[in-house]
Scaffold this active site. Structure first.
Site, mmCIF file in Angstrom:
data_model
loop_
_atom_site.group_PDB
_atom_site.id
_atom_site.type_symbol
_atom_site.label_atom_id
_atom_site.label_comp_id
_atom_site.label_asym_id
_atom_site.label_seq_id
_atom_site.Cartn_x
_atom_site.Cartn_y
_atom_site.Cartn_z
ATOM 1 N N HIS A 71 10.154 38.216 34.101
ATOM 2 C CA HIS A 71 8.906 38.273 33.920
ATOM 3 C C HIS A 71 7.953 38.417 34.876
ATOM 4 C CE1 HIS A 71 11.363 35.365 31.309
ATOM 5 N NE2 HIS A 71 10.644 35.633 30.332
ATOM 6 N N GLU A 123 5.270 35.377 31.804
ATOM 7 C CA GLU A 123 4.903 36.702 32.168
ATOM 8 C C GLU A 123 3.177 36.905 32.081
ATOM 9 O OE1 GLU A 123 4.568 41.513 29.914
ATOM 10 O OE2 GLU A 123 6.168 39.868 29.468
ATOM 11 N N CYS A 188 6.766 46.500 25.530
ATOM 12 C CA CYS A 188 8.004 47.294 25.910
ATOM 13 C C CYS A 188 8.529 48.226 24.608
ATOM 14 C CB CYS A 188 8.920 46.342 26.447
ATOM 15 S SG CYS A 188 10.682 46.861 26.459
ATOM 16 N N SER A 216 12.359 31.298 23.407
ATOM 17 C CA SER A 216 12.099 32.831 23.791
ATOM 18 C C SER A 216 11.008 33.185 22.894
ATOM 19 C CB SER A 216 13.496 33.403 23.472
ATOM 20 O OG SER A 216 13.455 34.746 23.434
#
Length: 255
Positions: A71, A123, A188, A216
């Site tokens: 992260h 992050e 990403c 998550s």
């Protein structure tokens, strides 16, 4: 029953590297800055090796080893590590590091940085720590951007953010802002691919099982996308949560 396993299950390259590092380095006097991944089974495996998870550099003894997870962290964390003479094993994901450099450069150029993401996500907290001034963090396309009308803006995204939501935020910023809006699509490519795959799988199946840590961000977005395209979505943290009775009525199940 037909069971269809998504082609790209498992960890992305960045997370895989971080996890393999934490499972292979000498455990003595080694610490991890935050959960290596939002997956309780993996965190437990690392803890069982004797590697402790910490939330602050002050919790790490001087001279110890500190693993920085994928992260990433803010710039100040590196300064604190240097002050405590820590050996840093930096597992920051390459995509995250790229975004860190963007927000640092754009904020230094005087632009208002807008981060599409979740303010509480590690992050995003790390990205904030690379900005010269406080960035604006938004997670909804319904955000009011009137206060940015006269600002020069640079938009980036948490690497695991929803592509669809990011594009809507970008569109709304362009409508409101009268000055330059630079768009950096920093999601990403693995995240985008898996989100697209989740949508495709959900449309094919009677039910979808989404497996991953309940905290998550990646897994929660896959669950959200699956639920938008399939009426029966089952969210599991791991194998222990599996109940066959809940899915035995379905003819085609995606995982």
């Amino acid at each position: 029953m037909q069971v269809i396993l998504a082609e790209n299950c498992g960890f992305c390259r960045g997370v895989k590297y971080a996890v393999e590092t934490a499972l292979s380095v000498p455990a003595e006097n080694t610490y991890v800055y935050g959960e290596i991944i939002h997956n309780p089974d993996v965190v437990r495996c690392i803890s069982d090796r004797g590697i402790m998870t910490v939330d602050d550099v002050s919790q790490v003894p001087c001279g110890a080893t500190l693993i920085i997870r994928s992260h990433g962290v803010g710039k100040q964390v590196y300064a604190l590590c240097e002050a405590r003479k820590l050996r840093v094993i930096d597992c920051t994901c390459g995509f995250v590091r790229h975004t860190q450099k963007i927000v640092e450069a754009q904020s230094r150029a005087g632009k208002t940085v807008v981060i599409a993401g979740h303010a509480e996500h590690p992050e995003v907290i790390g990205l904030t720590g690379w900005c010269e001034s406080l960035p604006r963090v938004v997670c909804s396309e319904d955000e009011n951007f009137d206060d940015l009308r006269e600002k020069e803006v640079a938009l980036v995204a948490q690497t695991t953010f929803s592509e669809e939501r990011f594009l809507k935020i970008a569109e709304n910023l362009r409508k409101v802002c009268q000055k330059t809006v630079e768009i950096f699509k920093t999601i990403c490519y693995t995240t985008i691919g898996r989100q697209q795959e989740a949508e495709k799988l959900a449309k094919l199946c009677d039910a979808v099982v989404v497996i991953g840590g309940l905290n998550s961000s990646n897994t929660n977005k896959l669950c959200e996308i699956a639920a938008a395209n399939c009426k029966n979505v089952i969210r599991l943290c791991g194998a222990d949560d599996f109940e066959y009775e809940k899915i035995k009525i379905f003819k085609r199940v995606g995982i």
